[in-house]
Design a protein around this motif. Structure first.
Motif, short mmCIF file in Angstrom:
data_model
loop_
_atom_site.label_atom_id
_atom_site.label_comp_id
_atom_site.label_asym_id
_atom_site.label_seq_id
_atom_site.Cartn_x
_atom_site.Cartn_y
_atom_site.Cartn_z
N ILE A 189 0.80 -1.22 0.00
CA ILE A 189 0.00 0.00 0.00
C ILE A 189 0.84 1.28 0.00
CG2 ILE A 189 -1.91 -1.16 1.15
CD1 ILE A 189 -1.09 0.23 3.73
N ILE A 190 2.07 1.21 0.49
CA ILE A 190 2.90 2.42 0.57
C ILE A 190 3.16 3.04 -0.81
CG2 ILE A 190 5.22 3.26 1.09
CD1 ILE A 190 3.36 3.11 3.47
N PRO A 191 3.56 2.27 -1.84
CA PRO A 191 3.81 2.90 -3.15
C PRO A 191 2.59 3.65 -3.69
CG PRO A 191 4.70 0.68 -3.10
CD PRO A 191 3.89 0.83 -1.86
N ALA A 192 1.40 3.04 -3.55
CA ALA A 192 0.19 3.71 -4.04
C ALA A 192 -0.10 4.98 -3.24
CB ALA A 192 -0.99 2.76 -3.96
N ALA A 193 0.07 4.91 -1.92
CA ALA A 193 -0.19 6.07 -1.07
C ALA A 193 0.83 7.17 -1.30
CB ALA A 193 -0.19 5.64 0.40
N SER A 196 -0.17 8.80 -4.87
CA SER A 196 -1.56 9.15 -5.13
C SER A 196 -2.23 9.65 -3.85
CB SER A 196 -2.33 7.95 -5.68
OG SER A 196 -3.71 8.22 -5.77
N LYS A 197 -2.65 10.91 -3.89
CA LYS A 197 -3.35 11.47 -2.73
C LYS A 197 -4.67 10.75 -2.50
CE LYS A 197 -5.21 15.83 -0.94
NZ LYS A 197 -5.45 17.27 -1.22
N ALA A 198 -5.35 10.38 -3.56
CA ALA A 198 -6.62 9.67 -3.44
C ALA A 198 -6.42 8.34 -2.73
CB ALA A 198 -7.23 9.45 -4.82
N ALA A 199 -5.39 7.59 -3.14
CA ALA A 199 -5.12 6.30 -2.51
C ALA A 199 -4.77 6.48 -1.04
CB ALA A 199 -3.97 5.59 -3.24
N LEU A 200 -4.01 7.52 -0.71
CA LEU A 200 -3.63 7.78 0.67
C LEU A 200 -4.86 8.05 1.53
CD1 LEU A 200 -1.54 8.32 2.89
CD2 LEU A 200 -1.39 10.69 2.05
N ILE A 201 -5.77 8.89 1.03
CA ILE A 201 -6.98 9.22 1.78
C ILE A 201 -7.83 7.98 2.01
CG2 ILE A 201 -9.12 10.53 1.75
CD1 ILE A 201 -6.64 12.20 2.31
N VAL A 202 -8.01 7.18 0.96
CA VAL A 202 -8.82 5.97 1.06
C VAL A 202 -8.22 5.00 2.07
CG1 VAL A 202 -9.58 3.90 -0.19
CG2 VAL A 202 -9.80 6.16 -1.25
N ILE A 203 -6.90 4.84 2.04
CA ILE A 203 -6.23 3.95 2.98
C ILE A 203 -6.40 4.43 4.41
CG2 ILE A 203 -3.96 3.11 3.75
CD1 ILE A 203 -3.13 3.10 0.78
N LEU A 204 -6.20 5.73 4.64
CA LEU A 204 -6.32 6.29 5.99
C LEU A 204 -7.75 6.16 6.53
CD1 LEU A 204 -4.11 9.52 5.71
CD2 LEU A 204 -3.56 7.34 6.84
N VAL A 234 -17.36 2.53 2.82
CA VAL A 234 -17.23 3.94 3.20
C VAL A 234 -15.97 4.55 2.59
CG1 VAL A 234 -16.89 5.54 5.12
CG2 VAL A 234 -18.53 3.66 5.32
N ALA A 235 -14.84 3.84 2.67
CA ALA A 235 -13.57 4.37 2.15
C ALA A 235 -13.64 4.57 0.64
CB ALA A 235 -12.42 3.44 2.52
N SER A 236 -14.17 3.58 -0.07
CA SER A 236 -14.24 3.69 -1.53
C SER A 236 -15.24 4.75 -1.96
CB SER A 236 -14.61 2.33 -2.15
OG SER A 236 -15.86 1.87 -1.65
N ALA A 237 -16.37 4.85 -1.26
CA ALA A 237 -17.37 5.86 -1.59
C ALA A 237 -16.82 7.27 -1.35
CB ALA A 237 -18.64 5.64 -0.77
N LEU A 238 -16.12 7.45 -0.24
CA LEU A 238 -15.53 8.75 0.06
C LEU A 238 -14.47 9.11 -0.97
CD1 LEU A 238 -15.49 11.10 2.05
CD2 LEU A 238 -13.70 9.89 3.33
N GLY A 239 -13.68 8.09 -1.38
CA GLY A 239 -12.67 8.34 -2.41
C GLY A 239 -13.29 8.75 -3.73
#
Length: 250
Positions: A189-193, A196-204, A234-239
């Motif tokens: 997950i670190i490379p994507a985060a 990509s700001k979107a990936a980071l937000i979804v992960i958090l 929730v994470a995917s919808a928010l993303g």
């Protein structure tokens, strides 16, 4: 000449030279995916067997469910004692994207029988979809079988190696493999985060929801299956709301 070529591709029998050429072309383009799948499925095999699932069952899971996120979540539910309903709902939520990928890819695939289309749909993953979508020509059944075949074998091989490795390790090393699994997940997950700001937000958001249900006195009584489902939705919808995909200008 074009008509004859199309007719040859329509037959797509193992004896058809065009079919063999397409299979080789697909297999060649699927080699990088296959090599990338082995370490990930190796981790899945380690996790499954360490959780008490026999090696052969872990292998069957990988050979009948070509989905990394779905398999990891599903095995976690099985190990954690989740209900069958929770397992079904979580698999639907996590894997519904493959239906959308299949619908999109069907626009590029030449007319095929239902059985052949089902075989292609079974092998659709994020990486296979990405490679197939980049093809400029109409996609044939032979090409897709070659593209899917290598990654499928790599996924099964990695699972088998991971399961066998765990089963032959002494108990002390088996317990220490838990740390290696967490390290592997972080490495995924670190490379994507990072890029990509979107990936980071979804992960958090997903991590936050999971932590909330883990440490809050009342919420922690909810089973792990529903926590996984809620965190994913929730994470995917928010993303999707915060980072909508912009249409490419034509």
């Amino acid at each position: 000449m074009d008509t004859n070529s199309i007719c040859k591709r329509d037959r797509n029998t193992p004896l058809d030279r065009t079919f063999i050429i397409d299979v080789k072309d697909g297999f060649k383009k699927g080699m990088p995916i296959m090599l990338g799948y082995i370490p990930v499925s190796f981790t899945f095999g380690l996790m499954a067997v360490q959780g008490g699932i026999p090696v052969w069952i872990a292998l069957v899971i990988s050979m009948t469910n070509l989905t990394s996120a779905g398999q990891f979540a599903g095995v976690n539910l099985i190990i954690g004692g989740g209900s069958l309903f929770e397992l079904c709902v979580s698999m639907f939520v996590i894997n519904i994207r493959y239906m959308l990928m299949s619908l999109s890819l069907s626009q590029k695939i030449m007319p095929l029988s239902l059985i052949k289309r089902a075989a292609i749909a079974f092998g659709i993953t994020d990486e296979i979809f990405a490679v197939a979508s980049l093809e400029k020509r109409q996609i044939t059944f032979g090409y897709m079988m070659g593209l899917i075949g290598g990654p499928y074998c790599g996924w099964a091989l990695g699972t088998l190696l991971g399961g066998l490795t765990t089963s032959i390790l002494p108990p002390v090393l088996q317990d220490s493999m838990g740390i290696a699994l967490y390290a592997m997940f972080i490495a995924l997950i670190i490379p994507a985060a990072k890029y990509s700001k979107a990936a980071l937000i979804v992960i958090l958001v997903a991590v936050g929801i999971s932590s909330l249900f883990t440490y809050t006195p009342v919420l922690k009584e909810i089973s792990i299956g529903w926590v996984v489902i809620l965190a994913a939705v929730v994470a995917s919808a928010l993303g999707a709301l915060l980072f909508p995909r912009e249409d490419e200008e034509t």
